[in-house]
Design an enzyme around this catalytic site. Structure first.
Site, mmCIF file in Angstrom:
data_model
loop_
_atom_site.group_PDB
_atom_site.id
_atom_site.type_symbol
_atom_site.label_atom_id
_atom_site.label_comp_id
_atom_site.label_asym_id
_atom_site.label_seq_id
_atom_site.Cartn_x
_atom_site.Cartn_y
_atom_site.Cartn_z
ATOM 1 N N LYS A 33 25.017 -2.267 -25.055
ATOM 2 C CA LYS A 33 25.238 -3.777 -25.404
ATOM 3 C C LYS A 33 24.232 -3.996 -26.849
ATOM 4 C CE LYS A 33 21.867 -5.453 -22.018
ATOM 5 N NZ LYS A 33 22.226 -4.047 -21.042
ATOM 6 N N THR A 34 23.362 -3.216 -26.951
ATOM 7 C CA THR A 34 22.424 -3.160 -28.049
ATOM 8 C C THR A 34 23.195 -2.800 -29.189
ATOM 9 O OG1 THR A 34 20.290 -3.187 -27.180
ATOM 10 C CG2 THR A 34 20.326 -2.498 -29.316
ATOM 11 N N GLU A 73 22.907 -10.421 -28.048
ATOM 12 C CA GLU A 73 22.994 -9.288 -27.025
ATOM 13 C C GLU A 73 22.499 -10.153 -25.723
ATOM 14 O OE1 GLU A 73 20.428 -5.600 -25.843
ATOM 15 O OE2 GLU A 73 20.151 -6.023 -27.662
#
Length: 469
Positions: free
Chosen positions: A126-127, A170
């Site tokens: 996700k980052t 995020e």
């Protein structure tokens, strides 16, 4: 730490003066800077001074080192993270005054009000995916905003952007805070059990992602190469959905994948139109992340070819296969991977990029509970390396658990690699010495984990260069 309940969001400019506790953290500093840029009067405290506190002072934020009830001043709203305990004197004072206390996710969600929001969730990736989307928004001139979990190449992890422009965040699932965000587009990179200290069971964890993906009048974007993602897509039923992956069933399909030392490339079939993605970061997982970014860009009205050109200029986020240095033909790379699947992916990417050289991995397990739950998975994943150096567990917020040590992982890895290829390090400095002694020209040395293992890479570079000898 427990799962959070979403709260009603308000325009940040209606909150009065806002005080952030633990303001210097990666997850808090960007939000605080954005609030200050909106014209909100912001203050905050942290245990120690830092570059983030210096950055915030540049945004006009009043910062304090240490925690004291008097530092709340005339704040009307207090923002905390899940790591802030009720015994913190500033939080205790806020409670006693009856002030509004928001989790950082609510403060972040409020920045998305009135804007096309994008929330990027997933157990892994996700980052990087949110950073890729933020990079595209900036490179394509949208004047969009973002708050992501690691600095981009610009050195910034947040940007307010213009009113009405897209805003990407995020979305962290560990404490359930990803359910807070009013996003029109919700990306799920994968779903694999983690953070069971909060969620309890893998089933509850997966159900949380289903609520996240279906939680707004918008569209979910899901990777169906991942088994958890495929199950999620099926569970969403008639909810608006676009799937992506190498699977022939994907709405947006990844084809013609190739790898080299420079990175990874492939052809993305987007609405039947082929778009070439050539990335300067390695691994099929990053090609999948970039495909999600391409889908989001198209949904936001950005020309896919323009977005693909922008993605070619993305060279990673902080601690995501981040180059530390190269000495004598040995490359040293640092990565935040702290789950078996993430280690699988980073070691596969290293193998794709190293050619005839060897992959030497130094791993620091993060949390006793995660080591207990996934020791076998960690050991099997690390067996993809040629040599492994294991550090002690980085406990972070947890106390030691009887019988839970790095040896649980080392035993599994040794059973697969054979004797003499798994090395225990007693300290960060010891790990650097062992790694430098193992490495030879053509090899890649990976330091992996969510703790202070990130400090080992520079020590390896110094050792390889003979500094201090």
């Amino acid at each position: 730490m427990t799962l959070l309940t979403p709260v009603d969001l308000l325009d940040p400019r209606s909150l009065g003066p806002v005080h952030f506790i633990a303001i210097g953290g990666a997850g808090m500093s960007g939000i605080a800077a954005a609030y200050a840029d909106l014209g909100v009067r912001v203050s905050g405290s942290d245990q120690a001074d830092s570059a983030n506190l210096a950055m915030l002072r540049g945004h006009g934020v009043t910062t304090y080192v240490g925690h004291d009830a008097g530092q709340l001043g005339d704040a009307e709203t207090v923002v905390v993270s899940s790591a802030v305990r009720e015994s913190n004197p500033e939080l205790a004072e806020a409670r006693s005054r009856g002030l509004r206390v928001w989790h950082r996710s609510a403060a972040l969600g409020a920045l998305m009000l009135g804007r096309p929001g994008v929330a990027v969730g997933g157990t892994h990736g996700k980052t990087t995916t949110s950073a890729m989307i933020a990079h595209v928004l900036t490179a394509c001139g949208t004047d969009g905003g973002y708050v992501v979990g690691a600095p981009l190449a610009t050195g910034e992890s947040s940007r307010l952007g213009a009113p009405g422009s897209p805003f990407v965040v995020e979305a962290d699932e560990s404490d359930g805070s990803f359910l807070q965000y009013p996003a029109a587009l919700r990306v799920v990179t994968n779903v694999e059990a983690d953070h069971l200290d909060n969620w309890g069971t893998p089933e509850a964890y997966a159900e949380g992602f289903a609520r996240f993906a279906a939680g707004a009048d918008g569209e979910a974007v899901v990777d169906i190469d991942d088994a958890g993602g495929a199950a999620l897509a099926a569970a969403l039923g008639s909810h608006p959905l676009v799937t992506y992956g190498t699977s022939p069933d994907a709405d947006v399909r990844i084809t013609d994948v190739s790898h080299d030392a420079a990175g990874v490339r492939g052809t993305i079939l987007l609405a039947g139109v082929p778009v070439t993605l050539a990335l300067g970061v390695p691994g099929l997982h990053n090609l999948a992340n970039a495909t999600a970014a391409l889908v989001v860009a198209a949904r936001l009205g950005i020309d896919p070819q323009q977005a693909a050109t922008a993605l070619a200029g993305f060279h990673g986020a902080h601690r995501r296969f981040e180059a530390v240095g190269e000495v004598g033909g040995v490359r040293v790379v640092d990565d935040y991977a702290h789950h078996p699947t993430e280690i699988d992916a980073v070691l596969a990417a290293a193998r794709d990029s190293v050619g005839e050289g060897r992959v030497i991995a130094c791993f620091q397990p993060h949390l006793y509970s995660r080591t207990r739950d996934f020791a076998t998975g960690f050991g099997e994943a690390l067996a993809a390396a040629d040599e492994v150096v294991l550090l002690d567990i980085y406990g972070a917020r947890e106390e030691p658990m009887p019988g839970v040590t790095s040896a649980l992982i080392g035993d599994v890895t040794t059973a697969r690699l054979g004797p003499g290829r798994v090395h225990a390090a007693s300290s960060l400095q010891d790990a650097a010495v062992v790694l430098a002694g193992l490495a030879r020209p053509g090899d890649i040395v990976l330091t992996v984990g969510a703790g202070d293992v990130t400090t080992v890479g520079p020590l390896v570079v110094r050792a390889l260069a003979g500094v201090g000898r």
